[in-house]
Design a protein around this motif. Structure first.
Motif, short mmCIF file in Angstrom:
data_model
loop_
_atom_site.label_atom_id
_atom_site.label_comp_id
_atom_site.label_asym_id
_atom_site.label_seq_id
_atom_site.Cartn_x
_atom_site.Cartn_y
_atom_site.Cartn_z
N ALA A 25 0.83 -1.22 0.00
CA ALA A 25 0.00 0.00 0.00
C ALA A 25 0.86 1.26 0.00
O ALA A 25 0.60 2.20 -0.75
CB ALA A 25 -0.93 0.00 1.21
N VAL A 26 1.89 1.28 0.82
CA VAL A 26 2.76 2.46 0.89
C VAL A 26 3.55 2.62 -0.41
O VAL A 26 3.74 3.73 -0.91
CB VAL A 26 3.70 2.38 2.11
N MET A 27 4.02 1.51 -0.96
CA MET A 27 4.81 1.56 -2.19
C MET A 27 3.99 2.08 -3.37
O MET A 27 4.49 2.81 -4.21
CB MET A 27 5.35 0.17 -2.54
N THR A 32 4.78 5.58 -7.93
CA THR A 32 6.13 5.85 -8.42
C THR A 32 6.78 4.56 -8.90
O THR A 32 6.23 3.48 -8.73
CB THR A 32 6.99 6.45 -7.29
N GLY A 33 7.96 4.67 -9.44
CA GLY A 33 8.70 3.50 -9.86
C GLY A 33 9.35 2.82 -8.67
O GLY A 33 9.45 3.39 -7.57
N LEU A 34 9.82 1.61 -8.88
CA LEU A 34 10.42 0.82 -7.81
C LEU A 34 11.62 1.52 -7.19
O LEU A 34 11.84 1.46 -5.98
CB LEU A 34 10.84 -0.55 -8.36
N LEU A 35 12.39 2.22 -8.01
CA LEU A 35 13.58 2.90 -7.50
C LEU A 35 13.26 4.21 -6.80
O LEU A 35 14.12 4.78 -6.11
CB LEU A 35 14.57 3.14 -8.64
N ASP A 36 12.04 4.69 -6.97
CA ASP A 36 11.63 5.95 -6.36
C ASP A 36 10.97 5.77 -4.99
O ASP A 36 10.64 6.75 -4.34
CB ASP A 36 10.66 6.70 -7.27
N ASP A 38 10.45 5.36 -1.16
CA ASP A 38 11.19 5.67 0.07
C ASP A 38 11.14 4.41 0.94
O ASP A 38 10.22 4.20 1.72
CB ASP A 38 10.53 6.85 0.79
N TRP A 39 12.14 3.54 0.77
CA TRP A 39 12.14 2.22 1.40
C TRP A 39 12.17 2.29 2.92
O TRP A 39 11.53 1.48 3.59
CB TRP A 39 13.29 1.37 0.87
N ASN A 41 10.87 4.62 4.89
CA ASN A 41 9.52 4.97 5.32
C ASN A 41 8.55 3.82 5.10
O ASN A 41 7.74 3.50 5.97
CB ASN A 41 9.03 6.22 4.58
N ALA A 42 8.62 3.17 3.94
CA ALA A 42 7.71 2.07 3.63
C ALA A 42 7.89 0.91 4.61
O ALA A 42 6.92 0.35 5.12
CB ALA A 42 7.93 1.59 2.20
N LEU A 43 9.15 0.56 4.90
CA LEU A 43 9.42 -0.53 5.85
C LEU A 43 9.03 -0.13 7.27
O LEU A 43 8.57 -0.98 8.05
CB LEU A 43 10.88 -0.94 5.77
N SER A 44 9.18 1.14 7.60
CA SER A 44 8.79 1.62 8.92
C SER A 44 7.28 1.50 9.13
O SER A 44 6.82 1.03 10.17
CB SER A 44 9.23 3.07 9.09
N VAL A 45 6.52 1.93 8.14
CA VAL A 45 5.06 1.84 8.22
C VAL A 45 4.61 0.38 8.29
O VAL A 45 3.77 0.00 9.11
CB VAL A 45 4.39 2.54 7.01
N ALA A 46 5.20 -0.47 7.45
CA ALA A 46 4.86 -1.89 7.45
C ALA A 46 5.26 -2.55 8.77
O ALA A 46 4.54 -3.41 9.29
CB ALA A 46 5.53 -2.59 6.28
N GLY A 47 6.39 -2.14 9.33
CA GLY A 47 6.83 -2.68 10.62
C GLY A 47 5.87 -2.31 11.74
O GLY A 47 5.56 -3.13 12.61
N LEU A 48 5.39 -1.08 11.73
CA LEU A 48 4.42 -0.66 12.72
C LEU A 48 3.12 -1.45 12.58
O LEU A 48 2.53 -1.88 13.57
CB LEU A 48 4.14 0.85 12.61
N ALA A 49 2.69 -1.67 11.35
CA ALA A 49 1.48 -2.47 11.12
C ALA A 49 1.67 -3.89 11.64
O ALA A 49 0.75 -4.49 12.21
CB ALA A 49 1.14 -2.49 9.63
#
Length: 77
Positions: A25-27, A32-36, A38-39, A41-49
């Protein structure tokens, strides 16, 4: 209950699914593209979930029967 192997398997399965769903969802939110992405932030949000999912399962574990679900599947109707 918290020493029950089924409970922890259910909890881990739900938390991993929640992590993956949140990460996707965050990605894709910014389209954006895969290289764009913000990994960090994305991993942080997923970790909190993931953590919230584990806490939800623990809270539900006192209600259900040998499961991380709030629904008691062994209850006779």
């Amino acid at each position: 209950m918290f020493t029950n192997k089924t409970f922890w398997k259910d909890t881990l399965e739900r938390a991993v699914k929640t992590f993956a769903q949140s990460l996707v969802a965050v990605m894709t939110a910014g389209a954006t593209g895969l290289l764009d992405v913000d990994w960090i932030n994305a991993l942080s949000v997923a970790g909190l979930a993931f953590v919230v999912s584990v806490f939800t399962s623990i809270g539900s574990g006192t209600v259900g029967d040998q499961s991380a679900s709030i629904i008691n599947l062994n209850k006779e109707e």
